[in-house]
Design an enzyme around this catalytic site. Sequence first.
Site, PDB file in Angstrom:
ATOM      1  N   ARG A 103      21.651  38.869  -5.207  1.00 29.68           N
ATOM      2  CA  ARG A 103      22.217  39.221  -6.517  1.00 29.68           C
ATOM      3  C   ARG A 103      21.555  38.376  -7.603  1.00 29.68           C
ATOM      4  NH1 ARG A 103      26.710  36.820  -7.576  1.00 29.68           N
ATOM      5  NH2 ARG A 103      27.716  37.442  -5.627  1.00 29.68           N
ATOM      6  N   TYR A 122      23.648  56.259 -29.054  1.00 31.12           N
ATOM      7  CA  TYR A 122      23.837  56.998 -27.809  1.00 31.12           C
ATOM      8  C   TYR A 122      25.348  57.110 -27.519  1.00 31.12           C
ATOM      9  CZ  TYR A 122      23.646  57.871 -22.787  1.00 31.12           C
ATOM     10  OH  TYR A 122      23.818  58.389 -21.545  1.00 31.12           O
ATOM     11  N   ASP A 169      18.053  49.199 -29.339  1.00 31.07           N
ATOM     12  CA  ASP A 169      17.882  50.120 -28.210  1.00 31.07           C
ATOM     13  C   ASP A 169      16.583  50.887 -28.455  1.00 31.07           C
ATOM     14  OD1 ASP A 169      17.930  52.259 -26.430  1.00 31.07           O
ATOM     15  OD2 ASP A 169      20.120  52.430 -26.484  1.00 31.07           O
ATOM     16  N   LYS A 227      14.914  56.626 -18.556  1.00 34.00           N
ATOM     17  CA  LYS A 227      14.209  57.585 -19.396  1.00 34.00           C
ATOM     18  C   LYS A 227      12.693  57.380 -19.291  1.00 34.00           C
ATOM     19  CE  LYS A 227      18.508  58.374 -20.190  1.00 34.00           C
ATOM     20  NZ  LYS A 227      19.247  57.825 -21.331  1.00 34.00           N
TER      21      LYS A 227
HETATM   22  C1  LIG Z   1      20.418  57.116 -21.612  1.00 30.74           C
HETATM   23  C2  LIG Z   1      20.545  56.164 -22.718  1.00 30.74           C
HETATM   24  C3  LIG Z   1      21.349  55.018 -22.607  1.00 30.74           C
HETATM   25  C4  LIG Z   1      22.182  54.733 -21.374  1.00 30.74           C
HETATM   26  O1  LIG Z   1      21.398  54.516 -20.252  1.00 30.74           O
HETATM   27  P1  LIG Z   1      21.875  54.837 -18.735  1.00 30.74           P
HETATM   28  O2  LIG Z   1      20.694  54.443 -17.937  1.00 30.74           O
HETATM   29  O3  LIG Z   1      22.186  56.299 -18.689  1.00 30.74           O
HETATM   30  O4  LIG Z   1      23.075  54.006 -18.478  1.00 30.74           O
HETATM   31  C5  LIG Z   1      21.383  54.150 -23.679  1.00 30.74           C
HETATM   32  N1  LIG Z   1      20.695  54.398 -24.806  1.00 30.74           N
HETATM   33  C6  LIG Z   1      19.929  55.490 -24.955  1.00 30.74           C
HETATM   34  C7  LIG Z   1      19.195  55.701 -26.230  1.00 30.74           C
HETATM   35  C8  LIG Z   1      19.830  56.415 -23.923  1.00 30.74           C
HETATM   36  O5  LIG Z   1      19.086  57.508 -24.088  1.00 30.74           O
END
Ligand SMILES: *Cc1c(COP(=O)(O)O)cnc(C)c1O
Length: 379
Positions: free
Chosen positions: A46, A98, A170, A195
């Site tokens: 971990r 998001y 982000d 993504k």
């Molecule tokens: C998908 C996404 C998230 C969340 O990520 P997960 O891997 O689905 O938990 C956060 N911010 C943006 C801009 C996203 O597209």
Amino acid sequence: MGFATDCIHAGQEPDPATNAVITPIYQTSTYAHDRLGETKGWGYARGDNPTREALERNLAALEGGKHGLAFGSGMAAITAISSLLNQGDHVVATDVVYGGTYRLFVTVLRRYGIETSFVDTSNLKKLEDAILPTTRLIFLETPTNPLMSLTDLAGAARIAKARGIPLAVDNTFASPCFQRPLEHGADLVVHSTTKYLNGHSDSVGGIVVMNDDGLREKLKHYQKSAGGILSPFDSWLVMRGTKTLAMRMRQHNENGMAMARHLESHGKVKKVHYPGLASHPQHALARAQMSGFGGMLSCELGGKGQAERFLNGLKLVTLAESLGGIESLACHPATMTHGAIPAEERQKLGISDGLVRLSVGCEDVQDLIADVDQALALV
Ligand SMILES: *Cc1c(COP(=O)(O)O)cnc(C)c1O
């Protein structure tokens, strides 16, 4: 080194145990002690895992940062950033973050006594006005999902720095290939590696990148204590993904631009939101702080009925949530990705029932355009 070289090599020396060129998947929960009190630096998985650490070094390098910490999802990475806050603290966040981020701040963090003001951060005056004496975090998303509006990163960083408030960005939509927020003065960068970074729609993960040693220490402590780590296999998958990040993003950008231009000239499309278009209200800012515009765009088709006929008519482009994979996806933000936002709030934000979002993939763009055209013919 150049960005493509870093994608392939950064943080990934041949494995010290065997000289394996590709970092192995260290699928182990624990590590032997040579003698009592003597280890090779790894204790329990971990806390320490060589596969995850290689990914953390790789992604830190791609963002131009010193430290990376990988988590089990993008939301787990954003939750890690929220662990820097205490009861009574206040956050200023971009209004169209998001959907999951909105839900975390509103339904989870509020219960711990952390309040968030959601404001249109594309207007720096509004960002500045929303700051309270108790504000301890500014959380931005640029470009935003799904309307692709931008926040001036350097301007926001100046406002944050002047008040000693950490700035988190982000960067999931742009990827470090096209935008590196740390270089504009941000303190923390977060990604859903699900993504573009992984890029193949076969893993869920998240990363936080930073330069500051103190922030790294706090977040490493949180990672180990809360335990939401990225698995060795997923770490390996994301590393496999980032090796081709530069060339994938080049193609996403080329296809995104071609699709945006095509849709903008199409009679059934009322409006296209894409920062690479001269018609985008912040096109000049996009050119200044991004080196490419990527594969995400949204367009306005009128009403729910039009959006529905278009989405149901697509054959090559898949109707699905998520984005950033090599295959093209389409979604209906109002009922899918942003369904958690109350209808009234959504309307105010401009996420209408006629809006559709496209994650333009790496297929031959003429095939994508032909698919979109036959679906638009049904509208
Ligand atoms: C998908 C996404 C998230 C969340 O990520 P997960 O891997 O689905 O938990 C956060 N911010 C943006 C801009 C996203 O597209």
